[in-house]
Design a protein around this motif. Sequence first.
Motif, PDB file in Angstrom:
ATOM      1  N   PRO A  59       0.824  -1.207   0.000  1.00  0.00           N
ATOM      2  CA  PRO A  59       0.000   0.000   0.000  1.00  0.00           C
ATOM      3  C   PRO A  59       0.858   1.256   0.000  1.00  0.00           C
ATOM      4  N   GLU A  60       0.275   2.331  -0.455  1.00  0.00           N
ATOM      5  CA  GLU A  60       0.970   3.613  -0.378  1.00  0.00           C
ATOM      6  C   GLU A  60       0.928   4.107   1.066  1.00  0.00           C
ATOM      7  N   LEU A  61       2.099   4.397   1.613  1.00  0.00           N
ATOM      8  CA  LEU A  61       2.195   4.849   3.006  1.00  0.00           C
ATOM      9  C   LEU A  61       2.165   6.364   3.029  1.00  0.00           C
ATOM     10  N   THR A  62       1.127   6.917   3.645  1.00  0.00           N
ATOM     11  CA  THR A  62       0.932   8.363   3.601  1.00  0.00           C
ATOM     12  C   THR A  62       1.216   9.051   4.926  1.00  0.00           C
ATOM     13  N   GLY A  63       1.554   8.273   5.970  1.00  0.00           N
ATOM     14  CA  GLY A  63       1.829   8.875   7.271  1.00  0.00           C
ATOM     15  C   GLY A  63       3.228   9.450   7.336  1.00  0.00           C
ATOM     16  N   PRO A  64       3.637   9.929   8.508  1.00  0.00           N
ATOM     17  CA  PRO A  64       5.002  10.448   8.670  1.00  0.00           C
ATOM     18  C   PRO A  64       6.028   9.366   8.351  1.00  0.00           C
ATOM     19  N   SER A  65       7.229   9.772   8.065  1.00  0.00           N
ATOM     20  CA  SER A  65       8.298   8.817   7.774  1.00  0.00           C
ATOM     21  C   SER A  65       8.635   8.021   9.020  1.00  0.00           C
ATOM     22  N   ALA A  66       9.266   6.867   8.798  1.00  0.00           N
ATOM     23  CA  ALA A  66       9.664   6.029   9.922  1.00  0.00           C
ATOM     24  C   ALA A  66      10.604   6.777  10.866  1.00  0.00           C
ATOM     25  N   SER A  67      11.539   7.534  10.279  1.00  0.00           N
ATOM     26  CA  SER A  67      12.489   8.267  11.115  1.00  0.00           C
ATOM     27  C   SER A  67      11.777   9.329  11.953  1.00  0.00           C
ATOM     28  N   ALA A  68      10.771   9.979  11.381  1.00  0.00           N
ATOM     29  CA  ALA A  68      10.027  10.999  12.126  1.00  0.00           C
ATOM     30  C   ALA A  68       9.234  10.362  13.263  1.00  0.00           C
ATOM     31  N   ILE A  69       8.653   9.196  13.015  1.00  0.00           N
ATOM     32  CA  ILE A  69       7.886   8.504  14.055  1.00  0.00           C
ATOM     33  C   ILE A  69       8.809   8.087  15.202  1.00  0.00           C
ATOM     34  N   LEU A  70       9.973   7.544  14.855  1.00  0.00           N
ATOM     35  CA  LEU A  70      10.907   7.121  15.895  1.00  0.00           C
ATOM     36  C   LEU A  70      11.457   8.311  16.669  1.00  0.00           C
ATOM     37  N   ALA A  71      11.639   9.426  15.985  1.00  0.00           N
ATOM     38  CA  ALA A  71      12.091  10.633  16.683  1.00  0.00           C
ATOM     39  C   ALA A  71      11.026  11.106  17.667  1.00  0.00           C
ATOM     40  N   GLU A  72       9.761  11.015  17.274  1.00  0.00           N
ATOM     41  CA  GLU A  72       8.677  11.392  18.176  1.00  0.00           C
ATOM     42  C   GLU A  72       8.638  10.469  19.392  1.00  0.00           C
ATOM     43  N   LEU A  73       8.828   9.175  19.135  1.00  0.00           N
ATOM     44  CA  LEU A  73       8.841   8.220  20.237  1.00  0.00           C
ATOM     45  C   LEU A  73      10.007   8.491  21.189  1.00  0.00           C
ATOM     46  N   ALA A  74      11.171   8.808  20.622  1.00  0.00           N
ATOM     47  CA  ALA A  74      12.330   9.122  21.461  1.00  0.00           C
ATOM     48  C   ALA A  74      12.058  10.342  22.338  1.00  0.00           C
ATOM     49  N   ASP A  75      11.353  11.314  21.767  1.00  0.00           N
ATOM     50  CA  ASP A  75      11.003  12.502  22.543  1.00  0.00           C
ATOM     51  C   ASP A  75      10.032  12.143  23.672  1.00  0.00           C
ATOM     52  N   LEU A  76       9.062  11.299  23.383  1.00  0.00           N
ATOM     53  CA  LEU A  76       8.135  10.862  24.425  1.00  0.00           C
ATOM     54  C   LEU A  76       8.869  10.109  25.528  1.00  0.00           C
ATOM     55  N   ARG A  77       9.773   9.231  25.133  1.00  0.00           N
ATOM     56  CA  ARG A  77      10.531   8.446  26.116  1.00  0.00           C
ATOM     57  C   ARG A  77      11.420   9.320  26.988  1.00  0.00           C
ATOM     58  N   SER A  78      11.861  10.432  26.452  1.00  0.00           N
ATOM     59  CA  SER A  78      12.743  11.303  27.232  1.00  0.00           C
ATOM     60  C   SER A  78      12.047  11.888  28.454  1.00  0.00           C
ATOM     61  N   ARG A  79      10.732  11.857  28.465  1.00  0.00           N
ATOM     62  CA  ARG A  79       9.965  12.392  29.592  1.00  0.00           C
ATOM     63  C   ARG A  79       9.653  11.329  30.641  1.00  0.00           C
ATOM     64  N   ASP A  80       9.975  10.079  30.345  1.00  0.00           N
ATOM     65  CA  ASP A  80       9.720   8.989  31.293  1.00  0.00           C
ATOM     66  C   ASP A  80      10.762   8.988  32.403  1.00  0.00           C
ATOM     67  N   ALA A  81      10.371   8.377  33.536  1.00  0.00           N
ATOM     68  CA  ALA A  81      11.357   8.110  34.581  1.00  0.00           C
ATOM     69  C   ALA A  81      12.396   7.134  34.021  1.00  0.00           C
ATOM     70  N   PRO A  82      13.658   7.266  34.428  1.00  0.00           N
ATOM     71  CA  PRO A  82      14.700   6.389  33.881  1.00  0.00           C
ATOM     72  C   PRO A  82      14.522   4.943  34.335  1.00  0.00           C
TER      73      PRO A  82
END
Length: 522
Positions: free
Chosen positions: A15-38
């Motif tokens: 299928p044609e993938l129309t969402g954000p790129s994989a790298s952008a999604i992983l960058a968003e996830l990394a940002d979310l994880r940065s707010r978690d307790a270690p």
Amino acid sequence: MTAREGAAGAQGTGPELTGPSASAILAELADLRSRDAPTQGGRVLSYVYDSGVAELDELARDAAELTRPLNALDPTTFPSIAVMERELIAFMRRALHGSTSRFGAGPVVGSVTSGGTESCLLAVKTARDLWRAEHPELAAKLARAGKKPRLVTAATVHAAFQKAARMFDLEWDPVDCEPDGSVRAAGFEAKLGADVALVVVSAPAYPNGAIDPIAEVAGLAKAFELSCHVDACFGGLALPWWPGLAPWDFRVPGVTSISADLHKFGYAPKGVSVLLHRGRRRHRAQFFATTSWPGYPVVNPTLLGSKPASPLAAAWAITKRLGSDGYAALTASCVRSAETIVREASIIRGLSVWGAPSGPSIALMTDDSVPEDERVDPHHLADELATLGFRIQHQPGFTQRNGVRLPHTAHLTITPVTERTLPELVAGLRTAADSVRGRPRATPRLEMLGLQALGYAPKREGGSYRVPSPDMAWRILKIAGAGGSGSSLPGKLAPLMALAEHLPAPVAEAILTELLARVSEP
């Protein structure tokens, strides 16, 4: 045509993938994880279990990835599942001294589950089903009288057993504890009878780290011909190597099942646990099986049907790499840290250790023997310690059915990595204690007056009250400090814990349910 082009052609374009790129999604996830307790480094002393051994984390990651596509529902299609589960059960059977059948009930066998709660639920469900089969007339008599078979535990047993009682239609009948959190075998004996489906003891109890009198209680259960489960979900992979403990596992006659979590002191990713039974008949009663539908025959050893293989594979790999000697070495680190924290906390003015912990769980409480202006409130201590980079867990006080009150405390889970941060942690405890010493305990006086006026808190002991709706529960939470700074969580937990402790349990449960529900509500 290149090999890559050929492979692409064989697989199709998809299928044609129309969402954000994989790298952008992983960058968003990394940002979310940065707010978690270690989750590593020993600064969160609950929920996470860090061995401090990077090689184990890498091994777990690689084993999990190798088995990521598998469905552990069907080991006949994926025979690697059966091999890993068989070898993991064998390791746990050795660790819990179930390798020899000395008491005539058959071999110790079991299943891998998705976590401690599932292990506890299955232990209760199995015992209930066996009790019903063995006591059909008594079961019918209780039903006619509007009563239920009972689940007897200490008041400090993990809340998963209250959940199990509700799910499997049992009456939870807790044995009251002493003020230090310990429980007496005589308290269990007074409650035993033919209508008891299961007796549960803890190794150790999570709130205070105390081990219940397992040999005595299991002996009583055996004399009454009752099932006896040892909940070692927390300590099952630490206590086998903890020095100076009396037998608490399958060495004890009368112990019929044990639960132990691999994702705690087994250092595997969540969620993976084991439930072991003494004898095949008991284990098979755990299963659900049916051919009464037009699809494939369904045979489930656990509550889940489809389930991931990755946690199982990670746990299997870690147990093979560490072996008994490796676990002994990691446990020795926990022992040293626990002894140090107990010693150091005990000499902090106004603070004390609750009871006599016998494992990697420690609870801190106020020392009421000193003047009020020298006392250290454990919930203020936990809030202050969080500003210093360490998170320990608030535990509200609890009034038992006999009226004896168990104190509000702060819980610390000790892991091998704790030893690396021990000097800083001890210094942090001292600094935090100095900062809050003499500060009165959080008391929700104004909130309680308002709740009494609205009917959500009784105006007198034993008075009537209403349970709040979701919207009213949220209004109460906002009064207690939730909902600020774009988060549903309050900045400090001491006031919220005090409010929850003062409210009737159904009201407190409603507002805490709302708190957690709002966290993930769109």
